[in-house]
Design an enzyme around this catalytic site. Structure first.
Site, mmCIF file in Angstrom:
data_model
loop_
_atom_site.group_PDB
_atom_site.id
_atom_site.type_symbol
_atom_site.label_atom_id
_atom_site.label_comp_id
_atom_site.label_asym_id
_atom_site.label_seq_id
_atom_site.Cartn_x
_atom_site.Cartn_y
_atom_site.Cartn_z
ATOM 1 N N ASP A 111 16.020 32.370 83.298
ATOM 2 C CA ASP A 111 15.298 33.367 82.499
ATOM 3 C C ASP A 111 14.678 32.672 81.292
ATOM 4 O O ASP A 111 15.080 31.557 80.930
ATOM 5 C CB ASP A 111 16.211 34.520 82.065
ATOM 6 C CG ASP A 111 17.356 34.068 81.179
ATOM 7 O OD1 ASP A 111 17.912 32.961 81.415
ATOM 8 O OD2 ASP A 111 17.726 34.806 80.245
ATOM 9 N N GLU A 166 20.650 34.180 80.174
ATOM 10 C CA GLU A 166 21.054 33.322 79.057
ATOM 11 C C GLU A 166 20.371 33.750 77.764
ATOM 12 O O GLU A 166 20.987 33.767 76.694
ATOM 13 C CB GLU A 166 20.715 31.859 79.375
ATOM 14 C CG GLU A 166 21.487 30.830 78.545
ATOM 15 C CD GLU A 166 20.859 30.544 77.176
ATOM 16 O OE1 GLU A 166 21.576 30.021 76.313
ATOM 17 O OE2 GLU A 166 19.652 30.849 76.958
HETATM 18 ZN ZN ZN Z 1 18.154 27.627 77.144
HETATM 19 ZN ZN ZN Z 2 16.671 29.514 75.189
#
Ligand code: ZN
Ligand code: ZN
Ligand code: ZN
Ligand code: ZN
Lengths: 481, 481
Positions: A103, A168
């Site tokens: 992501d 993340e």
């Molecule tokens: Zn990262």
């Molecule tokens: Zn990042």
């Protein structure tokens, strides 16, 4: 060494394909923070999933949870891809877990971007695009490294397990639960020997490094509530116990020591782990130009620290308090004679080994409460805080030796052993849940600009990254040997 | 008394016409701060100019200056209307100067307005519209008062001079120059005996008052400059002397005494004029409900002051320091671990008689510079300040006696003699340049909401305002007599 030479030739010959594939990945705006892009996250997961299978590995997309809107609509979180390249015949190979994320941060064309953020564009050897360095470039480099072994007809020297997540940039929501489950006996992660994370950056533009430490973070929001509205100092000045007066006294109390240390017991340098000879030695070798750093930091007048070593220690191994700002007060240009009704001061302390995060939270709260009590203010005080732990690995361990050997072979220089002043929460999470040697192996440069506009990865770092990861597998097998 | 009765009947009979005309004035968006509305300001000036002439007065529109854009385009400032109703046969009448303004604050439909801001709308006896109470209602009330004398066939008991300006909401730019010129021997304002300003509000919703004092204001902007950009506390925390740390120490130093006083010599209660028996007596009589005030002030927990008298004194006769906010720091919701590169703290001190504005500016600057020097910060400090003087009239003078008599006749109660905690810069300017007794005669109520959305004037206050001004002229002639 002969094998690396072969690999290098192959990587050089395939460069265009590698970049073409990165370009396809960048074209998928897998922004996890924005539900509009949730489908793109799934598309990106599919791409990686298929690719791992095409490379002869096995993989599954694990759904870890969902978000629910006010109207009850549910959206699955982007899946975690768990992949594996295992050799059933050679059980004595070490098992390496690779962590990366697919992501990306949001990006708006125009918002300072010189090129389309979702169209990889090469300018002077730098490849610009959202996710190029954070973290699609490194994720792809892993897959190409596997591909190279395959093309050379050579078995992977390690059992490779993959964890590529898609949340993340949204606090790795629900990943903790998955790790909890899969690290149990018999779980997918129960037999991991080493963890390698490729999701940070070199300390400079020039020299590779391995990262063995991160600071933790204690954040504080201190709200002083008076009334519910902005008042006018002409009408109310003098007959109101103004919340801003309380708040500046509080902020002054927590930052009492000024620059260079934190004046609260247990929160400052006094509470940091002792500086050993060995550790000091690590700092002496690091290439770091304070003048360049000062210039790149908006031209601050003077850094805190007498030389490069002290500056780096202040950034990496000592705690630091920063006051970020105040919510609820007047913050525009010009002058406005308002009395804010309620204000919230926001500050944080970077935490280091030796400090107890909960202890720091408590100590700071005590200082605030004491100062507030002294003032006998009729206002209401509310403090919220949270903290994450610092992380520290042993830079002399086998994993770091393997990392250093791989970088030496590819770049011809021994990497600096460095820390970072920020936190990468996933690192401590993986270290804690899996409980094995963990290494941060950055592929990109200090000026890649992850999270900012014009994020880039250099063509050179991307391609050499494939070599480094190729080489790392060999070296890990060797030190494990 | 008989005359007032006649006037009252007439006013009552003409109420619809008075409101219709106010409605026409409100429909002209004479916003002086916005060049888009410059033509509207001129239209509004024309309306008043013609009206004064229709009433048998003489008037001129005086151009006092212009604004110049970057491209060289010039815009004339809205004119000052100087009008006169003089009786050449009775030179022994006192000359009263009336001050008001025909420009208004900006207002956007939707921006919290329940009705169209430029369409006068009556709801439950309150007439909503931008400028209704600030200051078109009072300006029109003056003209209707003259009209009433005319309709009754009675000579004005005073020589009336008018100064209606169109830049009050833009700091009365260039009015000072005009006053300077016209107060010279032989100038239009050289023979003024009394000045009456109708541009403020009652202290409560219920009871009329006369205002004899205003606080002055010293404003401070204190900038601490580090580098030129926002940095990240993970990367830079610990090696930067953060400007915010300096600034909170500075703001804590200037507000050191907390609530109730200012801890800088010459800036606090110690420097205020002594409280005399006579003055204390004035406070004892004032109707002021602290609970209502507290509720209307966003429900603050507790006012500073043990009773109504102390609260009012803290608002009106003692200085007060307010910290308005910080520019350049993070002010949004949520948490952002930034290190602001440069920050500017904004605060001000309300000034009272006894204080020397320039002295206060200097004393505050010294405290800041001293605290900053102690910190040995490498950052740069820049302080700018400005100040305006407090204003105080003698509430026992003839003009106030006349005002009180007029209000008593119309409302049946002796008005409270009050001050305001804010500043109305024009007051001190007129007082100083013209040098005669000056009175603030508010017509609107405390909850009229000038400058905010849903500004209104009650129908009752508007119509009674005409009576009050009608009566005032008689009373001034009497006390002058
Ligand atoms: Zn990262
Ligand atoms: Zn990042
Ligand atoms: Zn106004
Ligand atoms: Zn006004």
């Amino acid at each position: 060494q002969h094998l690396l030479l072969e690999a290098r030739k192959l990587i050089s010959a395939n460069a265009d394909v590698y970049i073409q594939r990165l370009s396809e990945a960048i074209a998928i705006p897998s922004v996890s923070t924005d539900l509009v892009h949730r489908d793109d996250c799934f598309a990106m997961a599919d791409l990686l999933h298929r690719w791992i299978e095409d490379l002869g590995g096995s993989a599954e997309k694990v759904l870890v949870g969902f978000q629910e809107l006010d109207d009850g609509t549910r959206y699955d979180l982007p899946p975690v891809i768990l992949g594996e390249f295992a050799d059933p015949r050679r059980m004595n190979k070490p098992t390496v877990l690779v962590y990366g994320h697919y992501d990306v941060q949001p990006a708006e064309a125009g918002d300072g971007w010189k090129t389309d953020p979702f169209k990889l564009t090469e300018v002077d050897g730098d490849m610009y695009g959202r996710g190029s360095t954070d973290d699609k470039g490194p994720v792809l480099a892993w897959l190409w490294a596997i591909e190279v072994y395959r093309e050379l007809g050579v078995e992977l020297p390690v059992n490779l397990k993959i964890c590529f997540e898609g949340m993340e940039e949204s606090n790795s929501e629900c990943l903790g639960d998955l790790l909890e489950r899969e690290t149990k006996r018999g779980g997918f992660l129960s037999d991991v020997d080493y963890v390698v994370i490729t999701d940070n950056y070199w300390v400079t533009k020039e020299k590779p490094c391995l990262t063995y430490g991160l600071r933790g973070l204690a954040t504080f929001e201190c709200e002083v509530r008076g009334g519910s509205q902005m008042l006018h100092s002409g009408v109310h000045g003098g007959c109101i116990a103004e919340p801003m007066t309380d708040l500046v006294q509080i902020l002054a109390a927590v930052s009492a020591m000024g620059h260079g240390d934190i004046g609260i017991e247990g929160c400052g340098k006094d509470a940091s782990a002792e500086l050993t000879e060995d550790e000091e030695e690590l700092y002496r070798g690091i290439s770091f130009d304070t003048d360049t750093f000062r210039e790149d930091s908006g031209g601050v007048v003077k850094l805190v620290g007498e030389n490069a070593q002290e500056v780096l220690m202040n950034r990496w191994r000592y705690p630091a308090l920063s006051i970020h700002g105040i919510e609820g007060a007047y913050s525009g240009t010009g002058f406005k004679t308002v009395i804010p009704g309620s204000v919230t001061g926001k500050f944080s302390i970077r935490l280091v080994p030796g400090q107890d995060p909960k202890g720091v939270e408590e100590a700071v709260k005590s200082v605030i409460e004491e100062r507030f009590a002294e003032m006998k203010s009729p206002n209401e005080l509310r403090i919220t805080s949270s903290s994450s732990k610092p992380w520290l690995a042993n830079p002399k361990s086998g994993l770091y030796q393997a990392g250093a050997a791989a970088l030496l072979k590819v770049y011809g220089v021994r990497p600096d052993l460095t820390r970072e002043g920020g936190s990468i929460p996933i690192t401590d999470m993986l270290q804690e849940k899996i409980g094995v040697e963990t290494m941060l192996l950055p592929l990109g440069q200090s000026n890649d600009g992850s999270h900012s506009n014009n994020e880039k990865m250099s063509r050179k770092n991307y391609l050499r990254g494939v070599q480094v990861l190729f080489s790392l597998m060999t070296e890990v097998a060797r030190v494990h040997g």
